[in-house]
Motif scaffolding. Structure first.
Motif, short mmCIF file in Angstrom:
data_model
loop_
_atom_site.label_atom_id
_atom_site.label_comp_id
_atom_site.label_asym_id
_atom_site.label_seq_id
_atom_site.Cartn_x
_atom_site.Cartn_y
_atom_site.Cartn_z
N CYS A 1 0.81 -1.22 0.00
CA CYS A 1 0.00 0.00 0.00
C CYS A 1 0.84 1.28 0.00
CB CYS A 1 -0.97 0.02 1.17
SG CYS A 1 -2.05 -1.38 1.26
N SER A 2 0.74 2.02 -1.04
CA SER A 2 1.51 3.25 -1.19
C SER A 2 1.13 4.30 -0.15
CB SER A 2 1.26 3.81 -2.59
OG SER A 2 1.94 5.02 -2.77
N LEU A 3 2.14 4.91 0.47
CA LEU A 3 1.94 5.94 1.51
C LEU A 3 2.82 7.15 1.23
CD1 LEU A 3 2.18 3.54 4.55
CD2 LEU A 3 0.10 4.46 3.56
N PRO A 4 2.44 8.03 0.33
CA PRO A 4 3.32 9.13 -0.02
C PRO A 4 3.51 10.18 1.07
CG PRO A 4 1.22 9.35 -1.15
CD PRO A 4 1.19 8.05 -0.42
N VAL A 5 2.44 10.56 1.74
CA VAL A 5 2.50 11.61 2.77
C VAL A 5 1.45 11.31 3.84
CG1 VAL A 5 3.29 13.44 1.21
CG2 VAL A 5 0.86 13.07 1.53
N VAL B 1 -5.21 4.92 5.26
CA VAL B 1 -5.28 4.22 3.98
C VAL B 1 -6.63 3.51 3.89
CG1 VAL B 1 -4.25 2.41 2.56
CG2 VAL B 1 -2.78 3.86 3.98
N ASP B 2 -7.35 3.74 2.81
CA ASP B 2 -8.62 3.06 2.60
C ASP B 2 -8.37 1.55 2.52
OD1 ASP B 2 -11.54 3.03 1.75
OD2 ASP B 2 -10.57 2.08 0.02
N ALA B 3 -9.04 0.79 3.36
CA ALA B 3 -8.80 -0.65 3.45
C ALA B 3 -9.17 -1.37 2.16
CB ALA B 3 -9.55 -1.24 4.63
N LYS C 1 -7.18 -4.66 -2.30
CA LYS C 1 -7.36 -5.14 -3.67
C LYS C 1 -6.05 -5.68 -4.24
CE LYS C 1 -11.23 -2.31 -5.20
NZ LYS C 1 -11.64 -1.21 -6.08
N LYS C 2 -4.93 -5.07 -3.84
CA LYS C 2 -3.63 -5.43 -4.41
C LYS C 2 -2.68 -6.02 -3.38
CE LYS C 2 -3.85 -1.90 -7.98
NZ LYS C 2 -3.17 -0.76 -8.60
N ASN C 3 -3.06 -6.05 -2.12
CA ASN C 3 -2.18 -6.51 -1.05
C ASN C 3 -2.95 -7.43 -0.12
OD1 ASN C 3 0.21 -4.52 -1.48
ND2 ASN C 3 -1.62 -3.25 -1.50
N SER C 4 -2.26 -8.44 0.39
CA SER C 4 -2.92 -9.36 1.30
C SER C 4 -2.67 -9.01 2.76
CB SER C 4 -2.44 -10.79 1.04
OG SER C 4 -1.04 -10.87 1.24
N ALA C 5 -1.84 -8.00 2.98
CA ALA C 5 -1.48 -7.60 4.35
C ALA C 5 -1.70 -6.11 4.52
CB ALA C 5 -0.02 -7.94 4.61
N PRO C 6 -1.84 -5.67 5.77
CA PRO C 6 -1.98 -4.23 6.03
C PRO C 6 -0.69 -3.49 5.69
CG PRO C 6 -1.81 -5.43 8.09
CD PRO C 6 -1.88 -6.45 7.01
#
Length: 92
Positions: A4-8, A30-32, A37-42
């Motif tokens: 999950c991308s976290l830019p700022v 981050v919207d769960a 949709k693209k990751n199986s982990a938080p």
């Protein structure tokens, strides 16, 4: 950082005191549904796993992941804990 991308940070938390606002914390949100949709982990940031908040939350918004970072104020409970009892809004 993994998954999950976290830019700022999405939120900046300030503490009011004598008419001034002091930055005390940032919060990543981050919207769960989008993340999962693209990751199986938080999401993970600097080894810290984000907390899952279900859609039955006090904000009445869809489920999300969050991570608080007390970067400008010491938190005896830990730098990544949700709450800091040393921070107050009484100085408004």
């Amino acid at each position: 950082m993994a998954s999950c991308s976290l830019p700022v940070p999405q939120a900046l938390i300030y503490e009011p005191s004598s008419g001034l606002m002091t930055l005390v914390q940032v919060e990543y949100i981050v919207d769960a549904a989008t993340c999962l949709k693209k990751n199986s982990a938080p999401p993970v940031l600097q080894g810290q796993v984000f907390l899952f908040v279900d859609n039955l939350n006090r904000f009445n918004i869809p489920a999300f992941f969050e991570l608080h970072v007390w970067a400008w104020r010491d938190n005896p409970q830990g730098s990544f804990e949700d709450w800091n009892n040393g921070v107050t809004c009484e100085g408004q």
